[in-house]
Design an enzyme around this catalytic site. Structure first.
Site, short mmCIF file in Angstrom:
data_model
loop_
_atom_site.label_atom_id
_atom_site.label_comp_id
_atom_site.label_asym_id
_atom_site.label_seq_id
_atom_site.Cartn_x
_atom_site.Cartn_y
_atom_site.Cartn_z
N ASN A 261 1.26 -1.29 -0.25
CA ASN A 261 0.12 0.27 0.38
C ASN A 261 0.52 1.43 0.13
O ASN A 261 0.91 2.32 -0.48
CB ASN A 261 -0.73 0.13 0.87
CG ASN A 261 -0.14 -0.09 2.49
OD1 ASN A 261 0.64 -0.50 2.72
ND2 ASN A 261 -0.74 0.58 3.36
N PRO B 30 9.89 -6.06 -0.77
CA PRO B 30 8.96 -5.12 -0.89
C PRO B 30 8.05 -6.46 -1.70
O PRO B 30 7.92 -7.62 -1.89
CB PRO B 30 9.32 -4.61 -2.51
CG PRO B 30 10.46 -4.82 -2.58
CD PRO B 30 10.89 -6.15 -2.18
N GLU C 44 4.61 -4.38 12.05
CA GLU C 44 3.98 -3.42 12.32
C GLU C 44 2.42 -3.99 11.19
O GLU C 44 2.49 -4.52 9.98
CB GLU C 44 4.16 -2.04 11.55
CG GLU C 44 4.53 -1.31 12.57
CD GLU C 44 4.68 -0.71 13.08
OE1 GLU C 44 3.66 -0.09 13.32
OE2 GLU C 44 5.02 -0.50 13.31
N CYS D 194 -2.85 1.39 6.50
CA CYS D 194 -3.22 0.67 7.65
C CYS D 194 -3.96 1.42 8.47
O CYS D 194 -4.73 1.17 9.94
CB CYS D 194 -1.82 -0.10 8.46
SG CYS D 194 -0.50 1.19 7.79
N GLU E 221 -10.28 -6.01 9.22
CA GLU E 221 -9.95 -4.62 8.71
C GLU E 221 -10.43 -4.83 6.87
O GLU E 221 -10.77 -6.55 5.99
CB GLU E 221 -8.88 -5.43 9.04
CG GLU E 221 -7.97 -3.92 7.62
CD GLU E 221 -6.84 -3.59 7.65
OE1 GLU E 221 -5.78 -5.20 7.05
OE2 GLU E 221 -5.80 -3.23 8.23
P1 NDP Z 1 1.14 -9.28 3.59
O1 NDP Z 1 0.78 -9.85 5.29
O2 NDP Z 1 0.11 -10.03 2.52
O3 NDP Z 1 2.35 -9.42 2.93
C1 NDP Z 1 3.13 -8.55 4.01
C2 NDP Z 1 4.66 -8.99 3.14
O4 NDP Z 1 5.23 -9.81 3.94
C3 NDP Z 1 4.45 -9.10 1.32
O5 NDP Z 1 6.10 -8.46 0.82
C4 NDP Z 1 4.71 -10.19 0.93
O6 NDP Z 1 4.93 -11.17 0.39
C5 NDP Z 1 5.48 -11.31 2.56
N1 NDP Z 1 4.57 -12.37 3.00
C6 NDP Z 1 4.45 -12.93 2.65
N2 NDP Z 1 3.97 -14.16 3.17
C7 NDP Z 1 5.45 -14.49 3.24
C8 NDP Z 1 5.77 -14.70 4.87
N3 NDP Z 1 5.54 -16.54 4.98
N4 NDP Z 1 6.81 -14.74 4.87
C9 NDP Z 1 7.34 -13.80 5.30
N5 NDP Z 1 6.77 -13.13 4.48
C10 NDP Z 1 5.52 -12.82 3.43
O7 NDP Z 1 0.15 -7.74 3.18
P2 NDP Z 1 -0.46 -6.62 2.61
O8 NDP Z 1 1.11 -6.57 1.35
O9 NDP Z 1 -1.08 -7.40 2.07
O10 NDP Z 1 -0.56 -5.10 3.42
C11 NDP Z 1 -1.89 -4.90 3.82
C12 NDP Z 1 -1.41 -5.39 4.92
O11 NDP Z 1 -0.76 -3.88 5.57
C13 NDP Z 1 -2.77 -4.64 6.10
O12 NDP Z 1 -2.98 -5.88 6.98
C14 NDP Z 1 -2.25 -3.18 6.75
O13 NDP Z 1 -3.25 -2.89 7.12
C15 NDP Z 1 -0.83 -4.32 6.33
N6 NDP Z 1 -0.24 -2.18 6.60
C16 NDP Z 1 0.02 -2.26 8.44
C17 NDP Z 1 0.64 -0.85 9.12
C18 NDP Z 1 1.30 -0.60 9.74
O14 NDP Z 1 2.20 0.53 9.91
N7 NDP Z 1 0.72 -1.19 10.97
C19 NDP Z 1 1.36 0.18 7.24
C20 NDP Z 1 1.05 -0.99 6.39
C21 NDP Z 1 0.20 -1.75 5.80
P3 NDP Z 1 4.20 -10.88 -1.42
O15 NDP Z 1 3.52 -9.66 -1.83
O16 NDP Z 1 5.30 -11.56 -2.65
O17 NDP Z 1 3.18 -12.09 -0.88
#
Ligand code: NDP
Length: 515
Positions: A156, A180, A251, A285, A383
């Site tokens: 995001n 990323p 986070e 988020c 969410e």
């Molecule tokens: P995800 O949890 O789906 O993915 C986050 C990252 O983790 C991506 O780079 C993803 O890779 C990677 N990932 C996926 N599986 C694994 C694994 N098993 N081990 C390690 N890394 C992995 O989140 P989203 O990208 O969908 O982001 C949205 C979410 O992020 C929402 O819930 C939002 O609230 C939260 N968020 C929280 C923030 C905060 O500061 N609290 C700020 C911004 C967002 P890939 O994409 O390649 O699958």
């Protein structure tokens, strides 16, 4: 960087030539704009070895040497602002202004902030002790970079929430590998180009493009994991990190409530509700995800918010001022948004505006206001991460607080009241890592203020002293300069000395009456 970028096929001219990699799509057009490599665990190990080899020289540059490069990068970001915004917009589909305000202003500010404040947060701290056993000895708390930091980011905010967390790690003297989201890798790669042009030594910042498995492999390789993403993935990361006792900062997701009290400035509350729920198409988020309004101002608030949301333009961003609400970046997110709206409507909620997908070919959802909602509905408890705003009428502040806290999440919240003391009193009752009174989200730009979630919204924080100290190990140093050859508590043990020691304990800690 070069080693990764060499493998990036066709990203420089926007063409696609690496069929084995990950195709990056522009969510506002549906077109594939680039392909990046899908790194294997072996590739990640190789990057880790390179990062570790590069780290000592980077640390040896000292705060000043590192700051010089970060400050050059700050200037680069502004000199190349159109290119950075274009890259962010192309892979997220967000509006020009959403990229400008929440990404560029964050990134440029953070580069300067950590360059300037790293020494203040990390300089040696002299420590005074009340223990008589260390009288005359020098006590120092030292922060030393951990070595290799892994940052895993969501889609995001590819600049703020992915690259942004690399900045303090670098300022502290670590090398960094950023993984990323597979959906938005291009900004992270561009940041590599920026840092290289600004003189960052090779392999101090590397990008591990890939999918979830690449992220999982990164957890095994590094000395610290800074993860931003969903709560479900955060749990997996924490579990994996436990295998190597690697510290993590998480986070995670949120379901941020806004409370509008009857004495609120309703016009301001409505403006902020519309903006902070729909900005970035609700994919933030700390977006306002649900609203509780005290009865006397409910109708006025709902009418104002609905008018403001109806006026928003949705669609493909075509430069500054073209649309307020851009695309839904991540394809499965559309299903979640539609499911939440359908679930609400099926259970009796009313859609005042929006409630359906926008016109294609890109992926859009119309800004949506829902009323007659309650906590049996997913839109109030899970969410949504989209441009939806469910608004619920409450009897009083107590009911608002009870409902706001009725959530597994605890990221951020906001309270609106002209009586700021009352607003603060309500804020203090909310189970959230950050609460604004008569405001929302903007606390995120105050890098001095810690930001981290309570409950299932996370562990640890970013920003403030902990935002950089977490990337360091603490080392306690004690230096004895003036001392005797032997000390009272040491060998040989003798009855007389043991008794004198006990008298000392009683003198120090045993005097005075207790309840
Ligand atoms: P995800 O949890 O789906 O993915 C986050 C990252 O983790 C991506 O780079 C993803 O890779 C990677 N990932 C996926 N599986 C694994 C694994 N098993 N081990 C390690 N890394 C992995 O989140 P989203 O990208 O969908 O982001 C949205 C979410 O992020 C929402 O819930 C939002 O609230 C939260 N968020 C929280 C923030 C905060 O500061 N609290 C700020 C911004 C967002 P890939 O994409 O390649 O699958």
């Amino acid at each position: 960087m070069a080693s990764v970028q060499e493998k990036v096929a066709g990203t420089e001219n926007g063409s696609v030539s690496d069929s084995a990699g990950i195709a990056v799509e522009n969510p506002a057009t549906g077109q594939v704009i680039a392909t990046v490599p899908d790194l294997s665990p072996q590739d990640v190990s190789r990057l880790a070895a390179q990062g570790r080899a590069a780290q000592p020289a980077w640390e040896a540059l000292g705060f000043e040497g590192r700051a010089r490069i970060l400050l050059r990068a700050q200037k680069w970001m502004l000199d190349n602002v159109e290119r950075v915004i274009e890259t962010i917009v192309s892979e997220t589909g967000k509006s020009y202004e959403d990229a400008q305000f929440a990404e560029i202003s964050y990134g440029a500010n953070a580069l300067g902030f950590w360059a300037k404040n790293a020494p203040k947060y990390l300089e040696d701290e002299p420590v005074k002790s009340s223990s008589v056993f260390v009288k005359g000895k020098k006590l120092i708390l030292r922060y030393r970079p951990l070595g290799l930091v892994g940052v895993i980011g969501p889609w995001n905010y590819p600049l703020s929430n992915s690259f942004g967390d690399c900045i303090p790690a670098l300022a502290a003297g670590n090398s960094v590998i950023l993984k990323p989201s597979e959906v938005t890798p291009l900004t992270s790669l561009l940041m590599g180009e920026m840092l290289a042009e600004c003189g960052l030594p090779e392999n101090v910042y590397q990008v591990a493009t890939g999918r979830g498995e690449t992220g999982a492999a990164l957890v095994d390789e590094v000395d610290f994991i800074m993860f931003t993403g969903s709560t479900a993935t955060g749990k997996k990361v924490m579990e994996r990190a436990a295998q190597t006792i690697t510290p993590v900062s998480l986070e995670l997701g949120g379901k941020d409530p806004m409370i509008v009290l009857s004495d609120a400035d309703v016009e301001r509350a409505a403006n902020l509700a519309a903006y902070y729920s729909m900005q970035n198409a609700g994919q933030t988020c700390i977006s306002i995800e649900r609203v509780y309004v005290e009865e006397p101002v409910y109708d006025e608030f709902v009418a104002k918010v609905t008018d403001k949301v109806k006026a928003l333009r949705v669609g493909k961003p075509e430069g500054p001022g073209s649309v307020e609400v851009g695309a839904i970046t991540f394809p499965p997110q559309m299903e979640t948004i539609e499911a939440h709206v359908k679930d609400a409507v099926d259970k009796g909620a009313k859609v005042l505006t929006g409630g359906k997908q926008g016109a294609g070919p890109g992926r859009f959802y119309e800004p949506t206001v829902l009323v007659d909602v309650d906590h049996t509905m997913d839109c109030m408890t899970e969410e949504t991460f989209g441009p939806t705003l469910p608004i619920m009428k409450v009897r009083d502040a107590d009911e608002a607080v009870r409902l706001a806290n009725d959530s597994p999440y605890g990221l951020a919240a906001s309270v609106f009241s002209k009586d700021t003391e009352r607003g603060q009193a309500v804020a203090r009752r909310l189970e959230a890592g950050a609460v604004c009174v008569n405001d929302a989200l903007i606390n995120y730009s105050a890098l001095e203020l810690p930001m981290g979630g309570a409950k299932a919204s996370g562990l640890g924080s970013r920003h403030g002293a902990n935002g950089i100290r977490k990337y360091c190990s603490q080392q306690a140093i004690l230096v004895s300069k003036l001392h005797m050859k032997n000390e009272m508590h040491m060998f040989p043990y003798k009855r007389g000395r043991t008794e004198r020691l006990l008298k000392l304990f009683k003198f120090l800690w045993g005097r005075g009456k207790r309840d």
